[in-house]
Design a protein around this motif. Structure first.
Motif, short mmCIF file in Angstrom:
data_model
loop_
_atom_site.label_atom_id
_atom_site.label_comp_id
_atom_site.label_asym_id
_atom_site.label_seq_id
_atom_site.Cartn_x
_atom_site.Cartn_y
_atom_site.Cartn_z
N LEU A 107 13.01 -68.14 -35.73
CA LEU A 107 12.86 -66.78 -35.92
C LEU A 107 13.97 -66.44 -36.66
O LEU A 107 15.23 -66.52 -36.47
CB LEU A 107 12.75 -65.98 -34.59
CG LEU A 107 11.63 -65.89 -33.95
CD1 LEU A 107 11.48 -64.92 -32.73
CD2 LEU A 107 10.27 -65.78 -34.73
N LYS A 108 13.80 -65.57 -37.93
CA LYS A 108 14.96 -65.01 -38.60
C LYS A 108 15.24 -63.56 -38.38
O LYS A 108 14.46 -62.57 -38.46
CB LYS A 108 14.41 -64.94 -40.13
CG LYS A 108 14.15 -66.24 -40.68
CD LYS A 108 14.09 -66.23 -42.28
CE LYS A 108 14.23 -67.42 -42.98
NZ LYS A 108 13.22 -68.45 -42.48
N VAL A 109 16.12 -63.54 -37.24
CA VAL A 109 16.43 -62.06 -36.53
C VAL A 109 17.89 -62.22 -36.13
O VAL A 109 18.35 -63.31 -35.71
CB VAL A 109 15.29 -61.82 -35.34
CG1 VAL A 109 15.38 -63.05 -34.34
CG2 VAL A 109 15.71 -60.59 -34.65
N TRP A 110 18.58 -60.96 -36.27
CA TRP A 110 19.84 -61.05 -35.97
C TRP A 110 20.20 -59.94 -35.01
O TRP A 110 19.47 -58.82 -34.92
CB TRP A 110 20.94 -60.95 -37.19
CG TRP A 110 20.83 -62.15 -37.88
CD1 TRP A 110 21.22 -63.39 -37.72
CD2 TRP A 110 19.95 -62.50 -38.94
NE1 TRP A 110 21.08 -64.46 -38.82
CE2 TRP A 110 20.13 -63.94 -39.51
CE3 TRP A 110 18.64 -61.70 -39.59
CZ2 TRP A 110 19.18 -64.44 -40.60
CZ3 TRP A 110 17.88 -62.47 -40.62
CH2 TRP A 110 18.41 -63.65 -41.07
N LEU A 111 21.13 -60.03 -33.92
CA LEU A 111 21.47 -58.90 -33.22
C LEU A 111 22.93 -58.68 -33.27
O LEU A 111 23.82 -59.43 -33.33
CB LEU A 111 21.39 -59.55 -31.57
CG LEU A 111 20.12 -60.39 -31.24
CD1 LEU A 111 20.16 -60.94 -29.97
CD2 LEU A 111 18.96 -59.31 -31.33
N THR A 112 23.27 -57.29 -33.32
CA THR A 112 24.49 -56.88 -33.16
C THR A 112 24.69 -55.74 -32.15
O THR A 112 23.74 -54.80 -32.16
CB THR A 112 24.77 -56.18 -34.70
OG1 THR A 112 24.35 -57.05 -35.66
CG2 THR A 112 26.37 -55.67 -34.62
N SER A 113 25.81 -55.86 -31.49
CA SER A 113 25.92 -54.87 -30.19
C SER A 113 26.40 -53.67 -31.15
O SER A 113 27.55 -53.92 -31.43
CB SER A 113 26.93 -55.43 -29.22
OG SER A 113 27.51 -54.42 -28.60
N THR A 114 25.86 -52.54 -30.75
CA THR A 114 26.54 -51.32 -31.26
C THR A 114 26.84 -50.16 -30.55
O THR A 114 27.05 -48.95 -30.95
CB THR A 114 25.53 -50.87 -32.52
OG1 THR A 114 24.26 -50.60 -31.93
CG2 THR A 114 25.44 -51.82 -33.76
#
Ligand code: ZN
Lengths: 1000, 99
Positions: free
Chosen positions: A750-757
């Motif tokens: 899967l082309k997906v990215w996570l960023t904690s904001t």
């Protein structure tokens, strides 16, 4: 008072007299003295009472394994410490010390009645004596045991001291600075390795400090020692640390060192730490910890004045103190003969040397004869005279296994040596194997699990020459393991005191051994008889014997007692010692303060406290705070004279009637982006995401694969490939970890990215019928009218000029907005809304009001209304499951037999019969209150509040088969036997139709 | 405190930087709905719980953030090796011989 100090002996500074107190009496010692050596110099042997029988006890060692001379020390307010070893504590002007386990006084103690009742306290007494009658346990036995139990008394005040903590890396860590440790450090240091040499004593030298008559390389031992220390100090790659105990040996050569920094100082510099914990990662470790002298087991061997011969030698040579003027030596090892010689040479009238062995080297016998010392070979000891101080030793010849008639040797000290036990505690921490040496009857280091070398007496070697050679070899081996090469060194040692000895069980006696008080473990008051009794009662392994008798279970971890206990147990069992086993040594090597472990992690530094950008405003405006996960959150904002109840009622009312403002910045926020973001969200959350339009938001529910609720939160779709996910305050890190896990390991395609904001955004919630009126004038770039911006919408716009993600959502049931702005603008925006909101009586509210308002609407809080065993169906939020979805995390589990079984606990509302009664959260619920105890509990209260809006209490609860119990009356047993009645309802208590969201 | 080699950072670092993440090589079934209750139970709950060499997952949580696999002996608490997620479990016999 008699002075036992010998002129010209010892290393204490006789130019610097120091006064200190022991049990309120003032004593004088010298700089360099320990409490023990200074008291002995004043003729005081009696230093404490024993733990169980309260028997008078004197100091028996000169070192950290001391079991008896445990004292309380006072170093000012809050600085009382029990169980300090008098043999380690250095004196300084004004030091206050006291003896322990005595009442009313050390010399006359009422607890010593236990000594007369010893039959009650024999091995296993805990398991036997106090078993019946059952009713006696709470009222009689337990209070007595509590009162009597424990060594010393615990401090009652908060410890005001500072404890430091540091890391260190080195090539070679050498533990122990006796001859082998010094030789190892010199060898590795000369080869250029980064060396750290540590010793628990205030001064380095180990045995050398007690053996001044030996000569090394043509110098006196002490001159050689001074030279060696100077050479080590000249090497920039070598660090020496005294008063530093290697207390634990952990994986991959990590050693914990506790360095005592100020306990020896009268004037402690301001802010100086008391101790420092070093976590050392050493490439190679050399253990040069020497050996521990073993007591002999005979009737009366715990009388004050009976002590280790090696300790007497140390007190004489290191501290210049004669422990007695008329000592008798009782031994089975050559080493004690030298103690006798040193005492005689220092002016003591050595009454006799009694050796259990029949044959001895002529040289030793001649040396005794030359000093006029009587010798008794092939003798046993069968008793002592004297209560507070030994006055005679009873000795008997043993011929062909028969104990002959006894006679008294009158004396003022009995110096014993039952052999030496290699000190392998740290080696044992590594789970290195110990191999039994059948000849020497000792355990020696076997298979190694770490990069460690053992040197000197730890390997059963004896004498300074052997120790120096072995230390050199260990240093060379360590350098070789590092890939280097160290030069060899040889030492010329003259007048070395080598020797051998035997070890034995309790000494034979002509008297009734059943009446002998022959102690094996001084600290826990375990006798030889106790160990034999344990074996008779079926204990076959030393681990069982240990627990049944408590042998070796005191704070000294059996340093003196383990081998004697093992020898006696193996004799009783008729098995070789290794077949009986060996108990495990665990860290710490010696008792260690909690402060050393805690280090800087206390008070506000115990955990980090996370504060929101609006936290300072809340503080300035009188908020009470509560911890939520690591956050400090505003709990409620009391006005003058308000308690929490009143403040929360006011905040609820103000929000429902006009306008409330709430800091929601702690909500977890995760940015999910990428071409496959929607697919990822579909797989993670129960809800469908494909059809959620850009600019719309949805309540998202996250399960574990087991089908139980893990987290929830509102999720906004910012773009087709970007979701703004919110999580619970406490769940943010867990959710991110879980998402990462699936992306990295299950669906790497899967082309997906996570960023904690979470900390990028400040989040302000405005709730109440006037929310839009206040907010609207600030908003640019979005129409937030009711038609253009319906409930569950999100826009990117500016608010008061700050870039914003603006949600229309509600956790209160009122018209609501959540404004996210970059964290640095959070307080500025809050203050602008606050100013304008004043005309609507804007009211700041905290977490408590937030909880009440959401409970009135039946919104769950994950972790409060759920507990890791609650499915969406149990919680009544099955509507959040995308029915058309073929899969999501946890979906398969929702069909598991246990999950679809009837009578699961389900989340329902509860209304108490008396509307004024507020149930206790966590209270258990029963069906029929008249059933016999223990009652069958069918659920518990999860949330419970006073609802100001409804004028009554409300509660939520999980109840077995709750959905089918609507309108049933359940019972909640409360305090004092009262039973509260409550009716089962739905969970939406307030505005069930949701009309209040529709404010124009 | 253990030292753990992160195969992504290619560096050996203190345990404090890592968090444990359960047994390795338990893949989520491609289509859970096809599994019987027993098969799904085994996937959820049944673990080898070995005494000896255990294949397990760790995350370099205070570092690069990557999940990886490790072989650790549960008796000695020693790592035999670590390897990237998705790679096959290394042959333990050769590793033990190398010890
Ligand atoms: Zn990494």
């Amino acid at each position: 008072m008699t002075d036992f100090r010998v002129k010209g002996r010892g290393r204490v500074n006789t130019d610097k007299p120091i006064k200190f107190t022991f049990d309120d009496q003032t004593f004088q010692g010298f700089e360099g003295d320990t409490v023990a050596s200074a008291l002995l110099a004043n003729g005081v042997h009696l230093m404490g009472r024993s733990f169980k029988y309260h028997r008078p006890r004197g100091v028996v060692t000169a070192s950290s394994e001391e079991p008896n001379a445990l004292i309380g020390t006072t170093r000012g307010k809050g600085r009382f410490e029990p169980n300090t070893r008098a043999t380690i504590q250095e004196i300084y002007p004004g030091l206050k010390t006291e003896s322990q386990n005595k009442w009313p006084s050390l010399k006359f103690d009422l607890g010593a009645i236990n000594d007369r009742l010893y039959m009650l306290f024999s091995a296993g007494f805990y398991y036997k004596t106090f078993m019946w009658p059952r009713s006696f346990w709470d009222s009689v036995y337990e209070p007595i045991i509590r009162k009597a139990a424990g060594l010393g008394k615990a401090p009652t005040e908060v410890d005001p001291d500072i404890y430091a903590s540091r890391y260190m890396h080195c090539d070679v860590l050498v533990v122990g600075s006796g001859p082998s440790g010094i030789a190892a450090a010199l060898t590795a240091g000369r080869a250029g390795s980064k060396v750290v040499l540590v010793d628990e004593n205030s001064e380095m030298g180990g045995t050398i400090l007690s053996e001044p008559s030996v000569s090394i390389d043509g110098q006196s031992a002490w001159d050689w020692l001074e030279g060696a220390m100077a050479e080590l100090d000249r090497m920039p790659n070598v660090r020496r640390m005294t008063r530093t105990t290697a207390m634990g040996y952990y994986h991959q050569n990590m050693i914990g060192l506790v360095q005592k920094l100020t306990d020896h100082m009268g004037d402690v510099p301001d802010g100086a730490p008391r101790e420092r914990m070093w976590r050392v990662r050493a490439k190679e470790v050399v253990l040069a910890q020497g050996a521990i002298e073993r007591p002999m087991v005979f009737d009366g061997n715990d009388t004050p004045g009976v002590m280790m011969a090696g300790a007497a030698q140390t007190f004489l040579n290191r501290f210049g103190v004669l422990v007695g003027k008329k000592p008798v030596v009782l031994t089975s090892h050559d080493s004690a003969w030298y103690s006798a010689f040193d005492m005689a040479d220092a002016g003591a009238s050595v009454v006799a040397i009694v050796d259990t062995r029949n044959e001895l080297p002529k040289a030793l016998q001649n040396a005794a004869k030359a000093r006029g010392i009587k010798t008794y070979l092939g003798y046993t000891a069968t008793g002592t005279k004297g209560r507070l101080r030994v006055s005679a030793l009873r000795v008997n010849p043993v011929r062909n296994g028969k104990v002959g008639a006894g006679h008294m040797l009158f004396c003022d000290a009995v110096l014993v040596c039952g052999g030496w036990t290699p000190s392998l505690h740290l080696f044992s921490h590594t789970k290195g194997s110990l191999d039994w040496d059948a000849d020497a009857k000792v355990y020696l280091p076997g298979h190694k699990t770490e990069d460690v070398h053992i040197a000197g007496a730890g390997r059963g070697l004896w004498g300074i020459a052997a120790a120096l050679d072995d230390g050199t070899k260990a240093g060379m081996d360590a350098v070789k393991s590092l890939g280097g090469k160290a030069g060899s060194a040889t030492y010329e040692v003259a007048e070395d005191r080598t020797g051998t000895g035997i070890t034995q069980k309790e000494l034979p006696t002509d008297r009734n051994p059943g009446k002998a008080k022959a102690f094996v473990d001084f600290q826990n008051d375990v006798t030889a008889k106790d160990i034999r009794l344990a074996v008779r009662e079926g204990m076959k392994s030393i681990e069982h014997v240990k627990r049944y008798t408590t042998n070796g279970m005191a704070t000294d971890q059996g340093k003196l007692s383990n081998m004697n206990g093992l020898t006696i147990a193996s004799d009783a069992l008729g098995k070789e010692a290794p077949k009986v086993g060996l108990t495990t040594f665990r860290p710490p090597y010696t008792p260690t303060t909690f402060g050393a472990f805690a280090g800087y992690h206390k008070g506000t530094h115990f955990e980090v406290t996370r504060c929101t950008p609006i936290d300072s405003w809340a503080e300035e405006n009188g908020a009470e705070f509560e911890p939520v996960a690591l956050w400090r959150r505003a709990w409620y904002f009391p006005k003058a004279g308000e308690d929490m109840h009143k403040a929360v009622a006011r905040e609820c009312k103000a929000t429902r009637e006009s306008l409330g403002i709430f800091d929601a910045s702690t909500l977890g926020k995760i940015e999910v982006s990428g071409p496959d973001a929607t697919e990822f969200m579909n797989r993670m959350y129960t809800n469908p995401w494909t059809k959620l339009g850009v600019g719309r938001a949805r309540y998202g529910l996250l399960l574990g694969e087991d089908g139980f609720i893990r987290d929830d939160g509102v999720i906004g779709r910012m773009r087709h490939d970007l979701f703004h996910v919110t999580t619970t305050t406490g769940g943010a890190a867990r959710v991110l970890n879980m998402m990462e896990d699936y992306i990295q390991t299950e669906w790497p395609d899967l082309k997906v990215w996570l960023t904690s904001t979470t900390e990028e955004w400040a989040t302000i919630a405005l709730n109440g019928p006037n929310a839009r009126k206040v907010l609207e004038p600030f908003v640019e770039g979005a129409d937030i009218s009711a038609e253009a911006f319906p409930h569950m919408s999100v826009r990117e716009c500016t608010v008061a000029g700050f870039p914003s993600r603006l949600f229309r959502i509600s956790f209160t049931g009122e018209l609501g907005f959540e404004i996210n702005v970059p964290a640095r603008h959070g307080r500025a925006l809050w203050e602008k809304l606050w100013e304008v909101g004043k005309k609507y009586d804007i009211c700041p509210y905290g977490t408590e009001t937030m909880h009440v308002l959401r409970a009135e609407k039946g919104f769950i809080i994950v972790g409060q209304d759920t507990d890791g065993t609650v499915t969406p169906l149990d919680a009544g939020i099955g509507w959040a499951i995308g029915k058309m979805k073929s899969d999501f995390v946890g979906k398969r589990s929702l069909d598991r037999p246990d999950i679809v079984a009837p009578n699961r606990k389900q989340l329902v509302g509860l209304l108490t019969e008396d509307p004024k009664t507020v149930l206790v959260e966590g209270a258990q619920i029963v069906d029929n209150p008249n059933q016999p105890k223990p009652m069958k509990m069918i659920g518990h209260v999860t949330s419970s509040y006073w609802s100001e809006s409804l004028g009554r209490s409300i509660a939520m609860a999980v109840v077995e088969g709750g959905f089918d119990r609507m309108d049933d009356t359940l019972h909640i047993p409360a305090e004092n036997g009262a039973i509260v009645k409550a009716k089962v309802t739905g969970t939406v208590f307030y505005d069930p139709a949701g009309d209040r969201l529709k404010v124009e | 405190m253990l030292l753990i080699h992160c195969p992504y950072c290619d560096d050996t670092l203190p345990e404090l930087e890592f968090s444990y993440a359960g047994e390795a090589h338990i893949a989520r079934p491609a289509d859970p709905s096809k599994l019987s209750d027993e098969e799904w139970r085994d996937f959820l709950f049944i673990r080898t719980n070995v005494k000896g060499v255990h294949a397990e997952r760790w995350r370099h949580i205070n570092g690069c953030g990557r999940f990886f696999n490790a072989l650790r002996d549960t008796v000695s608490d020693r790592f035999l090796t670590t390897y990237k997620a998705g790679e096959a479990r290394p042959d333990t016999t050769t590793l033990e011989a190398a010890e």
